[in-house]
Scaffold this active site. Structure first.
Site, PDB file in Angstrom:
ATOM      1  N   LYS A   1       0.864  -1.192   0.000  1.00 24.03           N
ATOM      2  CA  LYS A   1       0.000   0.000   0.000  1.00 24.03           C
ATOM      3  C   LYS A   1       0.893   1.233   0.000  1.00 24.03           C
ATOM      4  O   LYS A   1       1.279   1.749   1.052  1.00 24.03           O
ATOM      5  CB  LYS A   1      -0.922  -0.005   1.233  1.00 24.03           C
TER       6      LYS A   1
HETATM    7  N1  PMP Z   1      -7.123  -3.376  -3.280  1.00 22.97           N
HETATM    8  C1  PMP Z   1      -6.701  -2.110  -3.074  1.00 22.97           C
HETATM    9  C2  PMP Z   1      -6.030  -1.396  -4.192  1.00 22.97           C
HETATM   10  C3  PMP Z   1      -6.917  -1.491  -1.838  1.00 22.97           C
HETATM   11  O1  PMP Z   1      -6.524  -0.236  -1.641  1.00 22.97           O
HETATM   12  C4  PMP Z   1      -7.582  -2.205  -0.825  1.00 22.97           C
HETATM   13  C5  PMP Z   1      -7.834  -1.555   0.509  1.00 22.97           C
HETATM   14  N2  PMP Z   1      -6.764  -1.721   1.378  1.00 22.97           N
HETATM   15  C6  PMP Z   1      -7.973  -3.518  -1.067  1.00 22.97           C
HETATM   16  C7  PMP Z   1      -7.727  -4.080  -2.324  1.00 22.97           C
HETATM   17  C8  PMP Z   1      -8.651  -4.347  -0.015  1.00 22.97           C
HETATM   18  O2  PMP Z   1      -7.736  -4.684   0.997  1.00 22.97           O
HETATM   19  P1  PMP Z   1      -8.200  -4.935   2.500  1.00 22.97           P
HETATM   20  O3  PMP Z   1      -9.273  -5.953   2.437  1.00 22.97           O
HETATM   21  O4  PMP Z   1      -6.982  -5.446   3.166  1.00 22.97           O
HETATM   22  O5  PMP Z   1      -8.668  -3.641   3.040  1.00 22.97           O
END
Ligand code: PMP
Length: 297
Positions: free
Chosen positions: A153
């Protein structure tokens, strides 16, 4: 919306009023997008506020920092502890927690070792709302994993997400669905994607997507419920004939999809596996089933 005059945030080991906190305008993160972050939720449960999968989120923050060669000066345990203190100090229980690791002043493209850690929280409803979303296949692709670490991220990578979201909204849709560089379905701008077709759940395999913690949770539930689930490369054409589709993410939780492009999902939602998973997620996050995952260290 994100803070008021009483809000306290954690900045580099200190508790500071959000309204008085300041950052350096020459930060490398601000200019070039070199920073990492997380999006975490806490829920009010019968045993008090519980941060959902806190350990997994802070382990991913460490992973993201490592991928960008940033040294994160706090352990996972310390970050979890600070997050609970943050909720307590701000009297929050159902909250969205935002840790951000950003860098000091540096206008060159070399790494700076001045690392700042900010953690803040606010009340935030479900990101895509409670209605079923109308989705368009984006003209923007997810970044090539050979160019940037898509499994991390990284702040700068969200320019891609903002472009895709802006395009979708400007065309009258609620959300975008992005393909990868090979033309397979990747994910939404801030959420992973699942398709329900021929009695099977399908989700894009890892490689071109952020490995979502909600995605992993839903796969775990599906296996527990005996629902067949496959991680595979999915072509956009395969959406045709599917019964249901949904996004998963910390901010969006489990968000049902009404249509993608010209294809409308017609199966009654109550009859889908997606519906059972949606309810399981909601019930479990608010019943403290994950208390053990968020032990304070
Ligand atoms: N894909 C992206 C690009 C994201 O930013 C997120 C949010 N963090 C997710 C998928 C989903 O991840 P998570 O379930 O860990 O929040």
């Amino acid at each position: 919306m994100y803070y008021n005059e009483h809000t306290l945030l954690f900045l580099n080991g200190k508790w500071i009023k959000a309204a008085e906190a300041a950052g350096d305008l020459f930060s490398q993160t601000l200019h070039y997008g070199n920073g990492v972050f997380e999006g975490i939720r806490s829920y009010d449960t019968p045993t008090g506020p519980q941060i959902f999968k806190a350990r997994e989120h802070y382990e991913r923050l460490h992973h993201s920092a490592k991928r960008m060669n940033i040294t994160l000066p706090y352990t996972v345990g310390e970050l979890i502890k600070v997050s609970y203190e943050l909720l307590e100090k701000n009297n929050l229980s159902n909250a969205y927690i935002r840790p951000l690791v950003y860098l000091g002043a540096n206008m060159t493209l070399t790494l700076t070792d001045e690392v700042h850690v900010l953690i803040t929280a606010w009340n935030w409803g479900r990101y895509l709302g409670d209605k079923f979303v109308r989705v368009m296949i984006s003209s923007y692709q997810r970044p090539n994993p050979h160019s940037v670490p898509v499994d991390a991220k990284v702040t700068g990578q969200y320019s891609n997400s903002i472009l895709a979201t802006t395009e979708a909204k400007s065309k009258g849709f609620d959300e975008a669905l992005l393909l990868d560089a090979e033309g397979y379905i990747a994910e939404g701008p801030g959420a992973n994607f699942f398709l329900e077709k021929n009695g099977e759940l399908q989700t894009p395999s890892l490689g071109n997507i952020l490995p979502g913690i909600t995605r992993a949770t839903i796969i775990e539930y599906a296996r527990e419920f005996g629902f067949p689930v496959k991680e595979r490369k999915i072509l956009p054409e395969e959406i045709n004939g599917a019964d249901a589709a949904f996004f998963t993410g910390t901010a969006a939780e489990v968000a049902g999809i009404k249509s993608i492009g010209g294809y409308e999902f017609t199966a009654p939602w109550e009859d889908t596996m997606a519906h059972s998973l949606f309810h399981a997620y909601r019930n479990r996050v608010t019943q403290n089933e994950y208390g053990d995952f968020s032990v304070m260290v």
